[in-house]
Structure formats: C-alpha cells, structure tokens
Enzyme design. Sequence first.
Site, short mmCIF file in Angstrom:
data_model
loop_
_atom_site.label_atom_id
_atom_site.label_comp_id
_atom_site.label_asym_id
_atom_site.label_seq_id
_atom_site.Cartn_x
_atom_site.Cartn_y
_atom_site.Cartn_z
N HIS A 59 8.21 3.22 4.73
CA HIS A 59 7.65 4.43 5.35
C HIS A 59 8.76 5.31 5.94
O HIS A 59 8.95 5.40 7.15
CB HIS A 59 6.62 4.05 6.43
CG HIS A 59 5.37 3.48 5.83
ND1 HIS A 59 5.10 2.14 5.81
CD2 HIS A 59 4.34 4.09 5.20
CE1 HIS A 59 3.93 1.94 5.20
NE2 HIS A 59 3.46 3.11 4.82
N HIS A 96 9.50 8.51 1.16
CA HIS A 96 8.06 8.31 0.90
C HIS A 96 7.31 9.62 1.19
O HIS A 96 6.45 10.03 0.42
CB HIS A 96 7.52 7.16 1.76
CG HIS A 96 6.02 7.08 1.78
ND1 HIS A 96 5.26 6.79 0.66
CD2 HIS A 96 5.11 7.29 2.79
CE1 HIS A 96 3.98 6.82 0.98
NE2 HIS A 96 3.87 7.12 2.26
N HIS A 154 2.22 13.21 6.97
CA HIS A 154 1.23 12.14 7.07
C HIS A 154 1.74 10.80 7.63
O HIS A 154 0.94 9.99 8.07
CB HIS A 154 0.53 11.92 5.73
CG HIS A 154 1.27 10.97 4.84
ND1 HIS A 154 2.39 11.35 4.13
CD2 HIS A 154 1.08 9.65 4.59
CE1 HIS A 154 2.84 10.31 3.47
NE2 HIS A 154 2.08 9.26 3.72
N ALA A 183 0.41 -9.35 -6.01
CA ALA A 183 0.16 -8.27 -5.06
C ALA A 183 -0.19 -6.99 -5.82
O ALA A 183 -1.16 -6.30 -5.49
CB ALA A 183 1.39 -8.03 -4.19
N GLN A 184 0.57 -6.70 -6.87
CA GLN A 184 0.38 -5.46 -7.61
C GLN A 184 -0.92 -5.45 -8.41
O GLN A 184 -1.61 -4.43 -8.43
CB GLN A 184 1.57 -5.23 -8.56
CG GLN A 184 2.84 -4.82 -7.83
CD GLN A 184 2.64 -3.54 -7.07
OE1 GLN A 184 2.26 -3.55 -5.91
NE2 GLN A 184 2.85 -2.42 -7.72
ZN LIG Z 1 2.12 7.16 3.45
#
Ligand SMILES: [Zn+2]
EC number: 3.1.4.35
Length: 386
Positions: free
Chosen positions: A104, A108, A144, A304-305
């Site tokens: 993050h 990103h 965001h 996970a993917q």
């Molecule tokens: Zn995000």
Amino acid sequence: MLRTEFFICRTNCPCKYSFLDENKKLTPQRDIPSYPKYMLSQETIEALRKPTFDVWLWEPNEMLSCLEHMYHDLGLVKDFNINPITLKRWLLCIHDNYRNNPFHNFRHCFCVTQMMYSMISLCNLQDKFPQVDILILMTAAVCHDLDHPGYNNTYQINARTELAVRYNDISPLENHHCAVAFQIIAQPECNIFSNVNQEQFKWIRQGIITLILATDMARHAEILDSFKEKINNFDYSNEDHVTCLKMVLIKCCDISNEVRPMEVAEPWVDCLLEEYFMQSDREKSEGLPVAPFMDRDKVTKPTAQIGFLKFVLIPMFETVTKLFPEVEEVMLQPLWESRDRYEELKQLEEAMKDMQKKSESLTMESTKNHKVSLFFKNCFKVDTWT
Ligand SMILES: [Zn+2]
C-alpha cells in the site's frame, strides 16, 4: 501530562496515526521547483491509456507527471479551472502522504488511478458520465489509500488502535484515507477544488467520500449485490445507479493487478504477501488472532491467488462486462489466463510436495534398514566374543 503519556504510547506503535503527529506531511515537503518537468513521450502517452502499461518502469517523479497528464488530458484542469501549479503541488503532497509499505504505497495509488484512466477510455465513460463524475472517480482513486499504515482493518480493530477507536471500528482505514485527503485539500496551496463553487464542492466531496469508503473489502458482497440488482435495467439518469456503478469501478481498479500482464502483475503478489506476513508476525507476537490467508505457515502464492481470482475478481468483472462488453477481451481474458496459470502452478507445487514426501519416506526406509543391519552386525560381533 496526559498528552505526554499519549505520545509515548504512540511511538511504540508505528501504525497509529495522530493528526497531532509532529511528522505530519500534510504540507508537501518539497515544492514544485524540485519536481522536474518530465516530458512524456508520445509512446508513453498512448501506453498510459491501457491496462498493459508497465507500472514498474517509472520513478515517483515520472508517475507524478503521468498523473498530471491524465488530469489535463481528461479536460479536468480546464473544466474545473484547476490552477496547474496547484495540481502539481497537490500531487506532490499526495505522494508524500503515502507510506513506504511493501504494497500500500504510492505505486499502488498510481496503478489504481492508471487503471481508472484506462477504464474511462475503454468504456467511453466520458460519453456516459458528466465531467464531475470523472473528476470524482480519478480523485478518489488518487486518494483512496492515503497514509495506509500497512496493517489492515482487522488488525486495527483487534489491536484497538487509535484509528479503530476514532472510527468506532467502522472502516477505520478507509475513513482515515478520506480524512487525510480532505486535510490536504484544506490547505489553500494544494486545493485543486478552489475554483469550484460551494455547492459543487459539497457534491464532489460527498462523491469522493462514498467511493473511498466503498474500497473496504468487508463491503464487497453488499456493493456487488446492489450493483447486480440494477444491471438489467441500468439507468444513467438514476443517481443511485450511477453511484453504485462508480463504487464498483473504483473497486475493480483497486484490485486490478491481475488484469495486467503476468510480468507486471506477479511482483505485486509478493509485495502483498510481504505486507500480510508483517501483519501476521506482529499479530502472533501480540497474541492477536491471525487470518490463515496472512499466515506464512499456511498460505502459498497459487492457493491465495486462485481463491481471490475465482471468488472475487472474475465474478466482479463478469458483472461489469454485462454493462460494458468491451471489458471482456481487455480485462476478463487476462483474469481467466491468470487463474489457469495459477491452477497449473498449484498442481505443479502439489506434485513437487508429493515427490518430496516420497523421497523423504524412501530416505527414512533406507535409514531404518541401515540401522537394522547395524543391529545384526553388532549382535554378530557380540556373539563372536562370547
Ligand atoms: Zn488500494
């Protein structure tokens, strides 16, 4: 006295954020002279409109120039009378308020905004939405994840962090991203909305808040179900329909890494796992519950993917395809391919594990045989001595 205690407490916990923080970066640490003008080539300008854009090639200054270009190219600077210098300062300040987390981070933020820009182009959203919605979509994407601490809402709530307490456990992170966004806008030198009227500002602010709050994955099913209800008789003149569509669009962009070419998408999985492992290690050391998908002892990349692609990404993009058929080839196709690739990888990993188990049991067997023969040898020696 109380303030000092509170402050000492804060420094022990890097994910806690205080608006009183002495290190607050709400004013850009650099001003525009140190933000060199980067001329984007025609090739870059063309590539920027597509999900195939390689987001790893660029330094922060270049990403800032790309974001600046998008605001000019979409006509937002002209239509909302944004001062071009204020736009530069605002973007710098946005950059400075993303932390250097494994996932993050500012890159990103750039990815999500670039995907939004691609979707605006792919789905011809400028013919369907008024410009103010384009401004809301782009600005919400940029803002965001502002000041994301690298530990998710579950951690915030379980660890009872300052953010969770401030927002009563209700989307603490998303509320925080939004609050930071408007703290930045509250500074005149960074206020890209300084030339819109009061009424319009209220509308833009509400729109951005709604979209940033929609990025909380805890609300995924609720938002997607509400969108599915509207899709069969979607009405661009219905405010609820349009708001719901915008919420789905920012959600799509936020988790769109797998839409990108494999070599661009794959490094993001490692970044996310690194951030997850940081959290689960910390949860273990603090005696807090650990989610299995974050646990380094339980999760593997393919499993996970596959789950995320099959149950979250593909169903959401399939729904969006009903409204925008052009999404299928450009965005859904890569998701299907990614799912198939991870399925193959998973099978390969399982086969490898099987082989390893077999070879381990063979080794154990031969060690056992060796020990047995040694035992008999010793017996024989003993026998000969007697
Ligand atoms: Zn995000």
